[in-house]
Write a protein that holds these residues in place. Structure first.
Motif, PDB file in Angstrom:
ATOM      1  N   ALA A  21      28.353  49.201  42.501  1.00  0.00           N
ATOM      2  CA  ALA A  21      28.816  47.857  42.888  1.00  0.00           C
ATOM      3  C   ALA A  21      28.796  47.690  44.400  1.00  0.00           C
ATOM      4  O   ALA A  21      28.395  46.627  44.913  1.00  0.00           O
ATOM      5  N   ILE A  22      29.205  48.715  45.118  1.00  0.00           N
ATOM      6  CA  ILE A  22      29.210  48.648  46.585  1.00  0.00           C
ATOM      7  C   ILE A  22      27.785  48.505  47.101  1.00  0.00           C
ATOM      8  O   ILE A  22      27.507  47.679  47.981  1.00  0.00           O
ATOM      9  N   VAL A  23      26.874  49.278  46.546  1.00  0.00           N
ATOM     10  CA  VAL A  23      25.481  49.242  46.999  1.00  0.00           C
ATOM     11  C   VAL A  23      24.826  47.894  46.693  1.00  0.00           C
ATOM     12  O   VAL A  23      24.002  47.418  47.466  1.00  0.00           O
ATOM     13  N   THR A 123      28.063  36.980  53.250  1.00  0.00           N
ATOM     14  CA  THR A 123      27.544  38.076  52.427  1.00  0.00           C
ATOM     15  C   THR A 123      28.381  39.332  52.616  1.00  0.00           C
ATOM     16  O   THR A 123      28.734  40.008  51.642  1.00  0.00           O
ATOM     17  N   ALA A 124      28.712  39.665  53.857  1.00  0.00           N
ATOM     18  CA  ALA A 124      29.560  40.837  54.122  1.00  0.00           C
ATOM     19  C   ALA A 124      30.935  40.660  53.483  1.00  0.00           C
ATOM     20  O   ALA A 124      31.473  41.582  52.862  1.00  0.00           O
ATOM     21  N   PRO A 129      35.240  43.184  48.591  1.00  0.00           N
ATOM     22  CA  PRO A 129      36.146  43.554  47.496  1.00  0.00           C
ATOM     23  C   PRO A 129      35.742  44.824  46.745  1.00  0.00           C
ATOM     24  O   PRO A 129      36.612  45.611  46.360  1.00  0.00           O
ATOM     25  N   ALA A 130      34.451  45.046  46.545  1.00  0.00           N
ATOM     26  CA  ALA A 130      34.021  46.258  45.829  1.00  0.00           C
ATOM     27  C   ALA A 130      34.364  47.503  46.640  1.00  0.00           C
ATOM     28  O   ALA A 130      34.810  48.517  46.080  1.00  0.00           O
ATOM     29  N   ALA A 131      34.167  47.436  47.954  1.00  0.00           N
ATOM     30  CA  ALA A 131      34.505  48.584  48.804  1.00  0.00           C
ATOM     31  C   ALA A 131      36.015  48.807  48.821  1.00  0.00           C
ATOM     32  O   ALA A 131      36.489  49.950  48.734  1.00  0.00           O
ATOM     33  N   GLU A 132      36.756  47.721  48.915  1.00  0.00           N
ATOM     34  CA  GLU A 132      38.219  47.826  48.955  1.00  0.00           C
ATOM     35  C   GLU A 132      38.759  48.388  47.647  1.00  0.00           C
ATOM     36  O   GLU A 132      39.621  49.271  47.654  1.00  0.00           O
ATOM     37  N   LYS A 133      38.244  47.901  46.526  1.00  0.00           N
ATOM     38  CA  LYS A 133      38.688  48.361  45.210  1.00  0.00           C
ATOM     39  C   LYS A 133      38.480  49.858  45.048  1.00  0.00           C
ATOM     40  O   LYS A 133      39.317  50.564  44.473  1.00  0.00           O
ATOM     41  N   LEU A 143      31.499  46.796  57.018  1.00  0.00           N
ATOM     42  CA  LEU A 143      31.527  45.362  56.701  1.00  0.00           C
ATOM     43  C   LEU A 143      32.391  44.588  57.694  1.00  0.00           C
ATOM     44  O   LEU A 143      32.014  43.497  58.133  1.00  0.00           O
ATOM     45  N   THR A 144      33.543  45.149  58.041  1.00  0.00           N
ATOM     46  CA  THR A 144      34.438  44.491  58.994  1.00  0.00           C
ATOM     47  C   THR A 144      33.744  44.316  60.338  1.00  0.00           C
ATOM     48  O   THR A 144      33.806  43.244  60.951  1.00  0.00           O
ATOM     49  N   GLU A 145      33.069  45.358  60.798  1.00  0.00           N
ATOM     50  CA  GLU A 145      32.361  45.282  62.077  1.00  0.00           C
ATOM     51  C   GLU A 145      31.228  44.259  62.021  1.00  0.00           C
ATOM     52  O   GLU A 145      31.023  43.493  62.964  1.00  0.00           O
ATOM     53  N   ARG A 146      30.495  44.205  60.912  1.00  0.00           N
ATOM     54  CA  ARG A 146      29.413  43.226  60.776  1.00  0.00           C
ATOM     55  C   ARG A 146      29.989  41.803  60.794  1.00  0.00           C
ATOM     56  O   ARG A 146      29.437  40.918  61.450  1.00  0.00           O
ATOM     57  N   MET A 147      31.082  41.579  60.090  1.00  0.00           N
ATOM     58  CA  MET A 147      31.690  40.249  60.085  1.00  0.00           C
ATOM     59  C   MET A 147      32.132  39.858  61.488  1.00  0.00           C
ATOM     60  O   MET A 147      31.847  38.748  61.946  1.00  0.00           O
ATOM     61  N   ARG A 148      32.809  40.763  62.170  1.00  0.00           N
ATOM     62  CA  ARG A 148      33.291  40.472  63.524  1.00  0.00           C
ATOM     63  C   ARG A 148      32.137  40.123  64.450  1.00  0.00           C
ATOM     64  O   ARG A 148      32.186  39.123  65.165  1.00  0.00           O
ATOM     65  N   LEU A 149      31.088  40.911  64.402  1.00  0.00           N
ATOM     66  CA  LEU A 149      29.970  40.688  65.307  1.00  0.00           C
ATOM     67  C   LEU A 149      29.243  39.372  65.009  1.00  0.00           C
ATOM     68  O   LEU A 149      28.914  38.620  65.928  1.00  0.00           O
TER      69      LEU A 149
END
Length: 162
Positions: A21-23, A123-124, A129-133, A143-149
């Motif tokens: 799911a993460i991939v 998209t990020a 949610p899959a990574a967090e779960k 993902l957090t870094e991609r969103m921030r950037l």
């Protein structure tokens, strides 16, 4: 008779279903990021007008960062035990960012890049949610870094339109 080495199973504390799911989310992020890279590089090559120097330099900075991001995302997919996609057809199938035909005017390039950066953020965010779960902090951090950037890049581009 030769002995074949067995590749050890992946045992990083994330089961195969969760890694799958993460991939899936990371593959969409990879497709969007590569598509944005290509769009930004194209605009770098083809921008004209009074803002040429500013945009040419800005776009170069952005596509250089995106080239590193593509590698980081693909390597995270590999770390989770799956092949990273790497064909234009795969990227076109998974990307939420449309191609831009022709050569838009500089101001339209900026608008298109704002939209594309915001698409990467969505998209990020959708992959999070899959990574967090699964408790996958490494992917969540990526993902957090991609969103921030991309949020910051969209803001900076948007500022040029005011």
């Amino acid at each position: 008779m030769q002995l074949q080495e067995q590749v050890p199973q992946i045992d990083i504390g994330i089961n195969e279903g969760d890694r799958t799911a993460i991939v899936e989310g990371l593959s969409r992020l990879l497709a969007d990021t590569y598509t944005l890279y290509l769009k930004t590089h194209n605009f770098h090559w083809n921008v004209t007008g009074p803002m040429f120097q500013t945009l040419h330099t800005m776009f170069e900075t952005q596509y250089t960062e995106l080239a590193v991001a593509v590698d980081d995302i693909a390597e995270r997919i590999r770390s989770l035990g799956f092949p990273a996609l790497g064909t234009y057809s795969d990227f076109a199938r998974l990307s939420s960012i449309p191609e831009t035909p022709g050569v838009p005017k500089a101001e339209d390039m900026i608008r298109l890049l704002v939209e594309a950066n915001e698409a990467v953020v969505r998209t990020a965010r959708g992959a999070f949610p899959a990574a967090e779960k699964a408790g996958d902090e490494s992917t969540a951090d990526l993902l957090t870094e991609r969103m921030r950037l991309h949020e910051k890049t969209a803001w900076m581009l948007r500022s040029l339109l005011q």
